[in-house]
Design a protein around this motif. Structure first.
Motif, mmCIF file in Angstrom:
data_model
loop_
_atom_site.group_PDB
_atom_site.id
_atom_site.type_symbol
_atom_site.label_atom_id
_atom_site.label_comp_id
_atom_site.label_asym_id
_atom_site.label_seq_id
_atom_site.Cartn_x
_atom_site.Cartn_y
_atom_site.Cartn_z
ATOM 1 N N MET A 77 17.875 -31.772 -67.814
ATOM 2 C CA MET A 77 16.865 -32.824 -67.846
ATOM 3 C C MET A 77 16.233 -33.029 -66.472
ATOM 4 N N TYR A 78 17.048 -33.043 -65.423
ATOM 5 C CA TYR A 78 16.505 -33.194 -64.074
ATOM 6 C C TYR A 78 15.631 -32.000 -63.706
ATOM 7 N N GLN A 79 16.047 -30.810 -64.148
ATOM 8 C CA GLN A 79 15.291 -29.605 -63.834
ATOM 9 C C GLN A 79 13.929 -29.623 -64.515
ATOM 10 N N VAL A 80 13.885 -30.011 -65.778
ATOM 11 C CA VAL A 80 12.616 -30.004 -66.496
ATOM 12 C C VAL A 80 11.638 -31.013 -65.885
ATOM 13 N N GLY A 81 12.146 -32.139 -65.394
ATOM 14 C CA GLY A 81 11.279 -33.117 -64.752
ATOM 15 C C GLY A 81 10.681 -32.588 -63.466
ATOM 16 N N ALA A 82 11.495 -31.932 -62.636
ATOM 17 C CA ALA A 82 11.019 -31.407 -61.351
ATOM 18 C C ALA A 82 10.013 -30.274 -61.544
ATOM 19 N N VAL A 83 10.315 -29.348 -62.452
ATOM 20 C CA VAL A 83 9.423 -28.198 -62.670
ATOM 21 C C VAL A 83 8.088 -28.655 -63.239
#
Length: 562
Positions: A340-346
Motif C-alpha cells: 500500500m505504501y509503495q503504490v501511493g509513492a509510485v
C-alpha cells in the motif's frame, strides 16, 4: 400599544449571544424582521453583517461558522425569504456546521389564510433543523428557547421563528430579569467517549485502511499525530488538510479506486473519520459488501446507502483517533502495508510526470494553482471537480485552513461560504468551477464590507472555465446517450466573459492557460483578483486517458510483485 415585539426580539438576541454561543449575525433587510434587526444592532455582544440575498447570506454564515468554529446566525423576514435558506440549512445538517436561522413571522392566527408574504414557517425545514416557534411572548417563549438549547447539540441547524404583530417596533428593548439568559452559558459538548472501545473491538481485520474526510481545522494536527502512531495506510480527502502534515507523508495513498480493484491490495475494512469523502471509491463501496466500513464523525451519519456491514457513531474525531493510536491495531498484514505504501509513492511520481507532459490540461492548471496557494492561510475548494483534481495533485502545498461545503455535495452558495471562511486571514484562495461561480453570481457583493472589516486580506477567486459541467462528461452512461441528451447534461458556459464579471465587482482579472503562465507580480497586488483557468480540452482528455492507464499499470504491478 405595547405588543412586546422589541422585548421578544431582545430576548432572542440575548439567547443567541449568551446561550447559543453566537457572536456574529448576518442580517437580510425586510419588514417583518425589523424588531430583530433593531435588537441585533443594539446588542453589544453581536457583530452584524448585511446581505440582500438570503440564499447567499445563509452560505456566508456557514463559511463564518466553519472558519471560527462557532455558531453563526442569519436573520430574515417572512415569506419565501425563509425558504431561500433551505439549501444552507440542509448543508449545515449534513456537514454538522452550526447555523442558527432566525425569522420574523406574521402573527400565528394568520397561518393558513394565504395573506401576502405569509407562508407557513413552522416546520418548513423538516428534519433538517431543530425548531422553536415563538408565538406567544413572555415566559412561554423563554421556555421554548430553553428547550431548543436542550435539544440542539450545537451541530447542524437550529431555527427560531418569531411572530410579530403590528405595530412592529412597539415596546422596549430592555429585558426583565426573568426573561434574561445568564451570561457565559457554553454550548453543549459531547463528552462521553465510552463508545471508542466498542467500535475498536469490532475492528479485528489485518488489512485496515483509514479514510479521512473533513476535520475541524483546530483538530488536524492532533488527528495526524494519532494516525501516524497507528501506522495504517491513509487516504486523506484534500479538504482534510492532512497532506500538509509531514508525519503522514509516507502513509498516504492516492487512488482507492485502483486499490479496490486488486484483491492483493483491497482492504478488509475501511475506517472513515470525519466528513463523508468526495472520492469515487466511496460510492463504489455501496456494492462492496465484502468490505466492512466503520464511520466516526460529529454527525454520526454513515454516508452510505447500504447498512449491511456498516457501523456509524457520532463522536469526537480527534479523541477517537488519539485513543485508537494509543491502543494500536489488533493485527497487521505487514506485506500488505508495504504494498500500500509503495503504490501511493509510485502513483504520486507518475502523476507528477503527467502534469509535466500535459501543461495545458485542466489538472496541470489546478496543480499550478495549488502551487500558488502555498502561502495561503485559507483555501476553499468549491465543487466536486475541483476537489477531485486537487486531490490528485496535492502534495503538501495547502498548509493553512482548507474548507469546503460537502455535506450535501451541492454547488449552492460556494463563493459566499468562501468569503465567510476567509475573513481575518492574510491570504484567502478559492477554487471553483465555472457553473459553480455563476450559481453564486452575487457573492462578491460582500467585498466592500470585507474590505472595511478584514483589512489586509488578499482575496483570490480561481475559476476553472472548461465550458461548464465537465464532471458529467466522464459519466459512463454518457456513451449511450444521444447528442441532444448529452447537451442537456453537460451545460455550456463558453459564452460567459469572466473578465466582465470580475469588472462588475471591482476585481482584477488574470487569465492562465498554461501551468507556466502565472504572473507572480500580478498576484502580489492587494486588490481582489479573479484568476481564470482556461484549459485545453484536448490536453485534458489526453491527461485523463494517460492517467487511467497509469493507474491500472501501477496497481497491477504492485499487486503482482513478489
Amino acid at each position: 400599544m405595547d405588543n412586546g415585539n422589541l422585548e421578544r426580539a431582545a430576548m432572542v438576541m440575548d439567547w443567541l449571544g449568551n446561550v447559543a454561543g453566537v457572536s456574529e449575525v448576518v442580517v437580510c433587510a425586510g419588514a417583518r424582521n425589523t424588531p430583530l434587526l433593531v435588537a441585533a444592532e443594539q446588542n453589544d455582544a453581536l457583530t452584524c453583517w448585511r446581505h440582500f440575498d438570503e440564499r447567499s447570506a445563509g452560505f456566508f454564515a456557514l463559511g463564518r461558522a466553519q472558519s471560527s468554529g462557532d455558531p453563526v446566525a442569519v436573520v430574515v423576514t417572512s415569506g419565501t425569504a425563509v425558504a431561500e435558506l433551505m439549501p444552507a440549512v440542509v448543508e449545515a445538517h449534513y456537514s454538522g456546521v452550526p447555523l442558527v436561522v432566525v425569522a420574523g413571522d406574521r402573527p400565528a392566527d394568520w397561518r393558513g389564510g394565504g395573506a401576502p408574504q405569509s407562508i407557513e414557517h413552522s416546520g418548513i425545514f423538516g428534519t433538517y433543523a431543530i425548531e422553536a416557534d415563538l408565538i406567544g411572548g413572555g415566559e412561554a417563549d423563554f421556555e421554548r428557547l430553553v428547550g431548543l438549547r436542550e435539544r440542539w447539540t450545537g451541530r447542524g441547524a437550529a431555527f427560531v421563528n418569531v411572530c410579530f404583530s403590528e405595530p412592529l417596533l412597539a415596546g422596549e428593548l430592555t429585558l426583565p430579569d426573568e426573561l434574561s439568559f445568564e451570561d457565559g452559558d457554553e454550548p453543549l459538548e459531547d463528552v462521553d467517549f465510552g463508545w471508542c472501545d466498542a467500535l475498536l473491538d469490532e475492528i479485528d481485520e489485518s488489512r485496515v485502511c483509514v479514510v479521512v474526510g473533513d476535520v475541524d481545522e483546530g483538530d488536524r494536527r492532533d488527528v495526524a499525530a494519532g494516525l501516524a502512531k497507528l501506522g495504517l495506510p491513509v487516504w486523506a480527502e484534500v479538504t482534510s488538510g492532512m497532506q500538509a502534515e509531514p508525519v503522514l507523508h509516507e502513509l498516504l495513498i492516492g487512488d482507492l479506486v485502483g486499490v479496490l480493484s486488486q484483491p492483493a491490495l483491497c482492504p478488509q475494512r475501511v475506517v472513515r473519520v470525519g466528513g463523508v469523502p468526495n472520492g469515487r471509491f466511496w460510492r463504489d463501496l455501496e456494492d462492496r459488501a465484502d468490505i466492512a466500513v466503520t464511520c466516526v464523525s460529529p454527525t454520526g451519519l454513515r454516508g452510505l446507502g447500504r447498512t449491511a456491514g456498516v457501523t456509524a457513531a457520532a463522536g469526537d474525531v480527534m479523541a477517537f483517533v488519539g485513543y485508537w493510536g494509543d491502543r494500536g491495531p489488533k493485527v497487521v498484514d505487514h506485506d500488505w502495508l508495504k504494498r500500500m505504501y509503495q503504490v501511493g509513492a509510485v502513483l504520486r511520481e507518475r502523476v507528477a510526470e503527467l502534469v509535466a507532459n500535459f501543461p495545458q490540461s485542466e489538472v496541470a492548471l489546478v496543480a499550478g494553482a495549488l502551487d500558488q496557494m502555498r502561502s495561503a492561510d485559507a483555501v476553499y475548494l468549491g465543487n466536486s471537480l475541483s476537489i477531485r483534481e486537487a486531490q490528485l495533485v496535492c502534495d503538501g502545498e495547502l498548509s493553512g485552513g482548507v474548507f469546503a461545503n460537502r455535506g450535501a455535495n451541492g454547488i449552492d452558495g460556494q463563493l459566499s461560504s468562501f468569503f465567510g471562511c476567509g475573513i481575518g486571514r492574510d491570504e484567502a484562495w478559492g477554487l471553483f468551477g465555472d457553473l459553480t461561480t455563476l450559481y453564486d453570481f452575487s457573492a462578491p457583493w460582500m467585498l466592500d464590507q470585507l474590505a472595511a472589516r478584514s483589512e489586509g486580506t488578499r482575496w483570490r477567486v480561481v475559476v476553472i472555465n472548461n465550458g461548464g459541467g465537465q464532471i458529467f462528461s466522464r459519466l459512463p452512461a454518457l456513451a449511450s446517450m444521444s447528442d441532444r441528451a448529452r447537451e442537456l447534461l453537460v451545460n455550456d458556459s463558453s459564452n460567459v466573459d469572466f473578465a466582465q464579471w470580475a469588472d462588475l465587482w471591482g476585481m482584477r482579472h488574470l487569465l492562465v492557460a498554461d501551468v507556466a503562465g502565472w504572473d507572480g507580480q500580478a498576484l502580489e497586488d492587494a486588490w481582489p483578483m479573479l484568476v481564470e483557468l482556461k484549459p485545453d480540452s484536448a490536453q485534458s482528455d489526453a491527461f485523463w486517458d494517460a492517467y487511467r492507464k497509469v493507474s491500472v499499470d501501477v496497481h497491477e504491478a504492485v499487486a503482482g510483485a513478489e
